[in-house]
Design a protein around this motif. Structure first.
Motif, PDB file in Angstrom:
ATOM      1  N   UNK A  64     -83.763  32.818 -77.383  1.00  0.00           N
ATOM      2  CA  UNK A  64     -84.356  31.486 -77.576  1.00  0.00           C
ATOM      3  C   UNK A  64     -84.894  30.859 -76.306  1.00  0.00           C
ATOM      4  N   UNK A  65     -84.524  31.397 -75.150  1.00  0.00           N
ATOM      5  CA  UNK A  65     -84.945  30.782 -73.898  1.00  0.00           C
ATOM      6  C   UNK A  65     -85.944  31.634 -73.130  1.00  0.00           C
ATOM      7  N   UNK A  66     -86.557  32.584 -73.810  1.00  0.00           N
ATOM      8  CA  UNK A  66     -87.610  33.350 -73.162  1.00  0.00           C
ATOM      9  C   UNK A  66     -88.805  32.462 -72.881  1.00  0.00           C
ATOM     10  N   UNK A  67     -89.595  32.833 -71.893  1.00  0.00           N
ATOM     11  CA  UNK A  67     -90.745  32.022 -71.539  1.00  0.00           C
ATOM     12  C   UNK A  67     -91.846  32.186 -72.562  1.00  0.00           C
ATOM     13  N   UNK A  68     -92.728  31.191 -72.597  1.00  0.00           N
ATOM     14  CA  UNK A  68     -93.651  31.050 -73.706  1.00  0.00           C
ATOM     15  C   UNK A  68     -94.506  32.284 -73.950  1.00  0.00           C
ATOM     16  N   UNK A  69     -94.715  32.495 -75.247  1.00  0.00           N
ATOM     17  CA  UNK A  69     -95.650  33.528 -75.656  1.00  0.00           C
ATOM     18  C   UNK A  69     -97.064  32.977 -75.523  1.00  0.00           C
ATOM     19  N   UNK A  70     -98.044  33.823 -75.688  1.00  0.00           N
ATOM     20  CA  UNK A  70     -99.432  33.390 -75.585  1.00  0.00           C
ATOM     21  C   UNK A  70     -99.740  32.317 -76.629  1.00  0.00           C
ATOM     22  N   UNK A  71    -100.383  31.239 -76.176  1.00  0.00           N
ATOM     23  CA  UNK A  71    -100.789  30.125 -77.035  1.00  0.00           C
ATOM     24  C   UNK A  71     -99.608  29.369 -77.648  1.00  0.00           C
ATOM     25  N   UNK A  72     -98.420  29.539 -77.112  1.00  0.00           N
ATOM     26  CA  UNK A  72     -97.263  28.813 -77.611  1.00  0.00           C
ATOM     27  C   UNK A  72     -96.437  28.329 -76.425  1.00  0.00           C
ATOM     28  N   UNK A  73     -96.041  27.031 -76.398  1.00  0.00           N
ATOM     29  CA  UNK A  73     -95.321  26.516 -75.235  1.00  0.00           C
ATOM     30  C   UNK A  73     -93.886  27.004 -75.112  1.00  0.00           C
ATOM     31  N   UNK A  74     -93.257  27.363 -76.237  1.00  0.00           N
ATOM     32  CA  UNK A  74     -91.843  27.763 -76.203  1.00  0.00           C
ATOM     33  C   UNK A  74     -91.579  28.854 -77.230  1.00  0.00           C
ATOM     34  N   UNK A  75     -90.447  29.538 -77.057  1.00  0.00           N
ATOM     35  CA  UNK A  75     -89.961  30.421 -78.110  1.00  0.00           C
ATOM     36  C   UNK A  75     -89.376  29.568 -79.232  1.00  0.00           C
ATOM     37  N   UNK A  76     -89.464  30.016 -80.468  1.00  0.00           N
ATOM     38  CA  UNK A  76     -88.896  29.246 -81.578  1.00  0.00           C
ATOM     39  C   UNK A  76     -87.375  29.251 -81.515  1.00  0.00           C
ATOM     40  N   UNK A 130     -75.903  24.276 -69.835  1.00  0.00           N
ATOM     41  CA  UNK A 130     -76.669  23.340 -69.020  1.00  0.00           C
ATOM     42  C   UNK A 130     -76.964  23.892 -67.641  1.00  0.00           C
ATOM     43  N   UNK A 131     -76.380  25.031 -67.313  1.00  0.00           N
ATOM     44  CA  UNK A 131     -76.682  25.704 -66.058  1.00  0.00           C
ATOM     45  C   UNK A 131     -78.028  26.422 -66.155  1.00  0.00           C
ATOM     46  N   UNK A 190     -79.809  32.676 -72.470  1.00  0.00           N
ATOM     47  CA  UNK A 190     -79.031  31.459 -72.331  1.00  0.00           C
ATOM     48  C   UNK A 190     -77.825  31.607 -71.431  1.00  0.00           C
ATOM     49  N   UNK A 191     -77.586  32.816 -70.925  1.00  0.00           N
ATOM     50  CA  UNK A 191     -76.418  33.057 -70.079  1.00  0.00           C
ATOM     51  C   UNK A 191     -76.696  32.588 -68.650  1.00  0.00           C
ATOM     52  N   UNK A 192     -75.737  31.866 -68.033  1.00  0.00           N
ATOM     53  CA  UNK A 192     -75.966  31.319 -66.693  1.00  0.00           C
ATOM     54  C   UNK A 192     -76.288  32.387 -65.651  1.00  0.00           C
ATOM     55  N   UNK A 193     -77.378  32.168 -64.934  1.00  0.00           N
ATOM     56  CA  UNK A 193     -77.787  33.033 -63.826  1.00  0.00           C
ATOM     57  C   UNK A 193     -78.284  32.116 -62.715  1.00  0.00           C
ATOM     58  N   UNK A 194     -77.629  32.152 -61.574  1.00  0.00           N
ATOM     59  CA  UNK A 194     -77.943  31.207 -60.517  1.00  0.00           C
ATOM     60  C   UNK A 194     -78.906  31.708 -59.467  1.00  0.00           C
ATOM     61  N   UNK A 195     -79.618  32.772 -59.724  1.00  0.00           N
ATOM     62  CA  UNK A 195     -80.526  33.318 -58.715  1.00  0.00           C
ATOM     63  C   UNK A 195     -81.722  32.389 -58.513  1.00  0.00           C
ATOM     64  N   UNK A 201     -84.933  33.086 -58.158  1.00  0.00           N
ATOM     65  CA  UNK A 201     -86.130  33.358 -58.951  1.00  0.00           C
ATOM     66  C   UNK A 201     -85.979  32.862 -60.380  1.00  0.00           C
ATOM     67  N   UNK A 202     -84.783  32.983 -60.963  1.00  0.00           N
ATOM     68  CA  UNK A 202     -84.552  32.478 -62.314  1.00  0.00           C
ATOM     69  C   UNK A 202     -84.597  30.950 -62.315  1.00  0.00           C
ATOM     70  N   UNK A 203     -83.982  30.330 -61.327  1.00  0.00           N
ATOM     71  CA  UNK A 203     -84.010  28.866 -61.233  1.00  0.00           C
ATOM     72  C   UNK A 203     -85.440  28.355 -61.155  1.00  0.00           C
ATOM     73  N   UNK A 204     -86.244  29.018 -60.346  1.00  0.00           N
ATOM     74  CA  UNK A 204     -87.642  28.623 -60.193  1.00  0.00           C
ATOM     75  C   UNK A 204     -88.382  28.719 -61.526  1.00  0.00           C
ATOM     76  N   UNK A 205     -88.176  29.803 -62.257  1.00  0.00           N
ATOM     77  CA  UNK A 205     -88.860  29.999 -63.543  1.00  0.00           C
ATOM     78  C   UNK A 205     -88.410  28.966 -64.565  1.00  0.00           C
TER      79      UNK A 205
END
Length: 386
Positions: A208-220, A233-234, A240-245, A247-251
């Motif tokens: 559910x938290x993958x970055x947007x597909x083409x022509x769509x702002x979010x994953x459903x 919330x991390x 959805x699993x917490x990753x504090x790196x 590059x992930x934070x930036x994305x």
């Protein structure tokens, strides 16, 4: 066939929310929003929904987030003091990309302030009340009919952009009663529904938290239990699993910003009145826009070339349209029931150095058409004398 209805602003919000598919309401009574809760308590059980009065506004905000993740559209309503308490949960909903609707029926403040008087003092809190970099969608109607219409829009925006949406009103609009034509468009509106489990092939791979597909702002989004995913919330990866790196934070942070900012043109709603030939533009929103409309009509009778720009999507602010208005006009008058919060945003956009006149009021009384007309007349006199 449509029908004529007569209802209060707060009542319109509650009934429109149910029409939009809201089936869970959690809240705590506070003037001047309490009627929203009263109507929801009466009407939600009739459609299989659930109403719960929580112990406070913090719990109310947390409850609607949980209900939304569990699979039902949800809403709460409050006023300034309660909305202040909800900010942390609202930020959590932004980070977890949880669709839900927060209604803020504004009253005078700070603190307990003026519980039974109108104000527009929460405009900047709605935008910047939470810590961290984030965007918010906020809609502000100016009539009871618009309250009904844009409540449905708020729920659709929440689902489409996977975000909490704030519906703003002020005390006057919340308690105002008006008749309007409840058309077939309102009776059978277009509703954006949640993704069903039959629409995914491999539930274990649902992200559910993958970055947007083409022509769509979010994953459903699909309700918990129908697919396995983690919510935190991390800063997190696509599962959805917490990753504090770094590059992930930036994305993640840039995603939360861009999924709204890059779609501002399709999100932004506004109305214009007689702006094509206007040398003076009055900017007003909410109930103040009603006074502004009357003032513009009166000024036009005196052949003053003035128009009205009424932002409905307060956030994200319709920047492109405002830039065009600034470019074409000689002067801007901003009328609002605060000390200049929207004027501050317009000043930020004002790269053309146009004169901005303020009509402000914070005493609990509405800004009258006469007060705005006086500002129009004064600005026009300055323009022709120059």
């Amino acid at each position: 066939m449509g029908r004529i209805v007569f209802m209060q602003g707060n009542e319109a919000v509650a009934l429109a929310a149910i029409k939009a598919g809201c089936r869970f309401y959690a809240g705590y009574p506070i003037t001047p929003s309490t009627e929203v809760a009263e109507v929801m308590a009466k009407e939600l059980p009739k459609v299989g929904g659930r109403f719960i009065q929580m112990e406070d506004e913090i719990a109310s905000a947390a409850a609607i987030i949980g209900a939304s993740l569990a699979g039902v559209k949800s809403m709460t309503a409050t006023s300034g003091p309660g909305f202040s308490l909800m900010q942390e949960a609202l930020g959590y909903a932004i980070m977890t990309e949880t669709p839900c609707v927060f209604v803020d029926v504004m009253r005078g403040g700070p603190s307990t302030g003026l519980p039974t008087k109108p104000s527009q003092g929460d405009i900047m809190q709605i935008r910047w009340g939470r810590h961290g970099d984030q965007q918010i969608i906020a809609l502000y109607p100016s009539t009871v009919e618009e309250a009904y219409k844009y409540t449905i829009k708020a729920f659709n925006y929440a689902e489409k952009y996977r975000t909490p949406v704030v519906l703003i009103m002020d005390e006057t609009l919340g308690h105002m009663r008006e008749s309007f034509y409840l058309s077939d468009e309102y009776e059978n509106p277009e509703i954006i529904q949640r993704l069903s489990d039959s629409e995914i092939e491999e539930e274990d791979l649902f992200h559910p938290f993958g970055f947007q597909e083409e022509n769509s702002p979010v994953n459903p989004l699909i309700e918990m239990g129908k697919a396995r995913f983690h919510v935190s919330g991390l800063v997190h990866d696509e599962t959805g699993f917490p990753v504090g790196s770094t590059d992930v934070a930036d994305k993640v942070i840039k995603h939360l910003d861009s999924k709204i900012r890059l779609y501002t043109e399709e999100i932004a709603l506004y109305d214009e009145y007689m702006t094509d030939d206007a040398e003076i533009i009055v900017v007003a929103y909410g109930t103040v826009a009603r006074s502004a409309m009357k003032a513009v009509k009166m000024a036009r009778e005196d052949r003053i070339p003035v128009g009205l720009f009424k932002p409905i999507t307060i956030w994200p602010f319709p920047v492109s349209k405002m830039k065009n208005i600034l470019k074409k006009s000689q002067s801007i008058i901003v009328a609002e029931m605060n000390l200049g919060q929207m004027a501050l945003e317009i000043s930020r956009i004002n790269k053309f150095g146009k004169h901005i006149e303020l009509v402000n009021k914070v005493d609990g009384d509405l800004i009258s058409p006469k007060e705005i007309l006086n500002a129009i007349t004064s600005v026009w006199r300055r323009i022709i004398e120059f």
